[in-house]
Design a protein around this motif. Structure first.
Motif, PDB file in Angstrom:
ATOM      1  N   GLN A 189      -0.074  -4.246   1.152  1.00 27.46           N
ATOM      2  CA  GLN A 189      -1.034  -5.280   1.557  1.00 27.46           C
ATOM      3  C   GLN A 189      -2.454  -4.721   1.524  1.00 27.46           C
ATOM      4  O   GLN A 189      -3.381  -5.374   1.029  1.00 27.46           O
ATOM      5  CB  GLN A 189      -0.710  -5.810   2.952  1.00 27.46           C
ATOM      6  CG  GLN A 189      -1.652  -6.911   3.395  1.00 27.46           C
ATOM      7  CD  GLN A 189      -1.304  -7.437   4.784  1.00 27.46           C
ATOM      8  OE1 GLN A 189      -0.284  -7.080   5.352  1.00 27.46           O
ATOM      9  NE2 GLN A 189      -2.153  -8.282   5.313  1.00 27.46           N
ATOM     10  N   LEU A 190      -2.634  -3.494   2.042  1.00 27.05           N
ATOM     11  CA  LEU A 190      -3.970  -2.880   2.018  1.00 27.05           C
ATOM     12  C   LEU A 190      -4.454  -2.660   0.589  1.00 27.05           C
ATOM     13  O   LEU A 190      -5.623  -2.893   0.281  1.00 27.05           O
ATOM     14  CB  LEU A 190      -3.956  -1.557   2.781  1.00 27.05           C
ATOM     15  CG  LEU A 190      -3.911  -1.666   4.297  1.00 27.05           C
ATOM     16  CD1 LEU A 190      -3.665  -0.299   4.917  1.00 27.05           C
ATOM     17  CD2 LEU A 190      -5.197  -2.272   4.818  1.00 27.05           C
ATOM     18  N   VAL A 191      -3.566  -2.230  -0.290  1.00 32.72           N
ATOM     19  CA  VAL A 191      -3.943  -2.016  -1.688  1.00 32.72           C
ATOM     20  C   VAL A 191      -4.363  -3.334  -2.318  1.00 32.72           C
ATOM     21  O   VAL A 191      -5.361  -3.394  -3.040  1.00 32.72           O
ATOM     22  CB  VAL A 191      -2.788  -1.358  -2.483  1.00 32.72           C
ATOM     23  CG1 VAL A 191      -3.053  -1.403  -3.986  1.00 32.72           C
ATOM     24  CG2 VAL A 191      -2.590   0.080  -2.031  1.00 32.72           C
ATOM     25  N   SER A 192      -3.639  -4.398  -2.023  1.00 32.34           N
ATOM     26  CA  SER A 192      -3.996  -5.694  -2.613  1.00 32.34           C
ATOM     27  C   SER A 192      -5.327  -6.218  -2.071  1.00 32.34           C
ATOM     28  O   SER A 192      -6.080  -6.862  -2.780  1.00 32.34           O
ATOM     29  CB  SER A 192      -2.878  -6.716  -2.398  1.00 32.34           C
ATOM     30  OG  SER A 192      -2.789  -7.085  -1.041  1.00 32.34           O
ATOM     31  N   GLU A 193      -5.624  -5.898  -0.796  1.00 30.23           N
ATOM     32  CA  GLU A 193      -6.867  -6.372  -0.189  1.00 30.23           C
ATOM     33  C   GLU A 193      -8.073  -5.497  -0.527  1.00 30.23           C
ATOM     34  O   GLU A 193      -9.165  -6.003  -0.772  1.00 30.23           O
ATOM     35  CB  GLU A 193      -6.726  -6.410   1.335  1.00 30.23           C
ATOM     36  CG  GLU A 193      -5.776  -7.472   1.830  1.00 30.23           C
ATOM     37  CD  GLU A 193      -5.563  -7.378   3.335  1.00 30.23           C
ATOM     38  OE1 GLU A 193      -6.201  -6.529   3.999  1.00 30.23           O
ATOM     39  OE2 GLU A 193      -4.748  -8.162   3.855  1.00 30.23           O
ATOM     40  N   ARG A 194      -7.874  -4.183  -0.524  1.00 31.30           N
ATOM     41  CA  ARG A 194      -8.998  -3.245  -0.623  1.00 31.30           C
ATOM     42  C   ARG A 194      -9.009  -2.404  -1.894  1.00 31.30           C
ATOM     43  O   ARG A 194      -9.971  -1.704  -2.159  1.00 31.30           O
ATOM     44  CB  ARG A 194      -8.975  -2.270   0.569  1.00 31.30           C
ATOM     45  CG  ARG A 194      -8.919  -2.916   1.916  1.00 31.30           C
ATOM     46  CD  ARG A 194     -10.255  -3.452   2.293  1.00 31.30           C
ATOM     47  NE  ARG A 194     -10.180  -4.086   3.612  1.00 31.30           N
ATOM     48  CZ  ARG A 194     -11.198  -4.279   4.360  1.00 31.30           C
ATOM     49  NH1 ARG A 194     -12.389  -3.899   3.971  1.00 31.30           N
ATOM     50  NH2 ARG A 194     -11.063  -4.866   5.520  1.00 31.30           N
ATOM     51  N   GLY A 195      -7.927  -2.427  -2.641  1.00 37.33           N
ATOM     52  CA  GLY A 195      -7.806  -1.551  -3.804  1.00 37.33           C
ATOM     53  C   GLY A 195      -7.100  -0.264  -3.408  1.00 37.33           C
ATOM     54  O   GLY A 195      -6.916   0.029  -2.231  1.00 37.33           O
ATOM     55  N   ASP A 196      -6.699   0.500  -4.392  1.00 37.50           N
ATOM     56  CA  ASP A 196      -5.963   1.744  -4.138  1.00 37.50           C
ATOM     57  C   ASP A 196      -6.979   2.859  -3.889  1.00 37.50           C
ATOM     58  O   ASP A 196      -7.342   3.618  -4.788  1.00 37.50           O
ATOM     59  CB  ASP A 196      -5.053   2.067  -5.314  1.00 37.50           C
ATOM     60  CG  ASP A 196      -4.052   3.163  -4.993  1.00 37.50           C
ATOM     61  OD1 ASP A 196      -4.204   3.826  -3.948  1.00 37.50           O
ATOM     62  OD2 ASP A 196      -3.117   3.349  -5.790  1.00 37.50           O
ATOM     63  N   ILE A 197      -7.435   2.950  -2.651  1.00 33.93           N
ATOM     64  CA  ILE A 197      -8.485   3.901  -2.281  1.00 33.93           C
ATOM     65  C   ILE A 197      -8.056   5.346  -2.552  1.00 33.93           C
ATOM     66  O   ILE A 197      -8.845   6.110  -3.121  1.00 33.93           O
ATOM     67  CB  ILE A 197      -8.922   3.703  -0.811  1.00 33.93           C
ATOM     68  CG1 ILE A 197      -9.404   2.272  -0.570  1.00 33.93           C
ATOM     69  CG2 ILE A 197      -9.973   4.727  -0.405  1.00 33.93           C
ATOM     70  CD1 ILE A 197     -10.555   1.821  -1.447  1.00 33.93           C
ATOM     71  N   PRO A 198      -6.845   5.766  -2.177  1.00 35.36           N
ATOM     72  CA  PRO A 198      -6.455   7.145  -2.485  1.00 35.36           C
ATOM     73  C   PRO A 198      -6.533   7.458  -3.991  1.00 35.36           C
ATOM     74  O   PRO A 198      -6.987   8.535  -4.376  1.00 35.36           O
ATOM     75  CB  PRO A 198      -5.024   7.247  -1.969  1.00 35.36           C
ATOM     76  CG  PRO A 198      -4.958   6.236  -0.871  1.00 35.36           C
ATOM     77  CD  PRO A 198      -5.823   5.102  -1.344  1.00 35.36           C
ATOM     78  N   ALA A 199      -6.149   6.526  -4.826  1.00 29.08           N
ATOM     79  CA  ALA A 199      -6.229   6.752  -6.276  1.00 29.08           C
ATOM     80  C   ALA A 199      -7.686   6.835  -6.731  1.00 29.08           C
ATOM     81  O   ALA A 199      -8.029   7.662  -7.588  1.00 29.08           O
ATOM     82  CB  ALA A 199      -5.506   5.641  -7.030  1.00 29.08           C
ATOM     83  N   GLN A 200      -8.548   6.024  -6.141  1.00 25.62           N
ATOM     84  CA  GLN A 200      -9.973   6.060  -6.491  1.00 25.62           C
ATOM     85  C   GLN A 200     -10.601   7.386  -6.062  1.00 25.62           C
ATOM     86  O   GLN A 200     -11.391   7.975  -6.803  1.00 25.62           O
ATOM     87  CB  GLN A 200     -10.707   4.885  -5.843  1.00 25.62           C
ATOM     88  CG  GLN A 200     -10.297   3.540  -6.395  1.00 25.62           C
ATOM     89  CD  GLN A 200     -10.899   2.383  -5.603  1.00 25.62           C
ATOM     90  OE1 GLN A 200     -11.829   2.550  -4.834  1.00 25.62           O
ATOM     91  NE2 GLN A 200     -10.331   1.197  -5.787  1.00 25.62           N
TER      92      GLN A 200
END
Length: 57
Positions: free
Chosen positions: A12-23
């Motif tokens: 859900q966080l990835v869908s809302e905010r993007g994959d921050i750890p990958a960025q």
């Protein structure tokens, strides 16, 4: 999705905010490439770890 609560929250966080750890990982890898390139320009004695770009790993 595995159905585990922690996975659902992460998805859900990835869908809302993007994959921050990958960025962050991609940005860190880019910075490391720039450092290796730029620090490789500094004159060092041949054969030294620093000249080989290994001193910061």
């Amino acid at each position: 999705m595995s159905g585990q609560p922690s996975t659902l929250i992460y998805d859900q966080l990835v869908s809302e905010r993007g994959d921050i750890p990958a960025q962050v990982r991609a940005a860190a890898e880019e910075i490391a490439r720039h450092l290796e390139r730029d620090l490789g320009r500094i004159a060092e004695p041949p054969g030294s770890d620093r000249a080989a770009g290994k001193w910061f790993r």
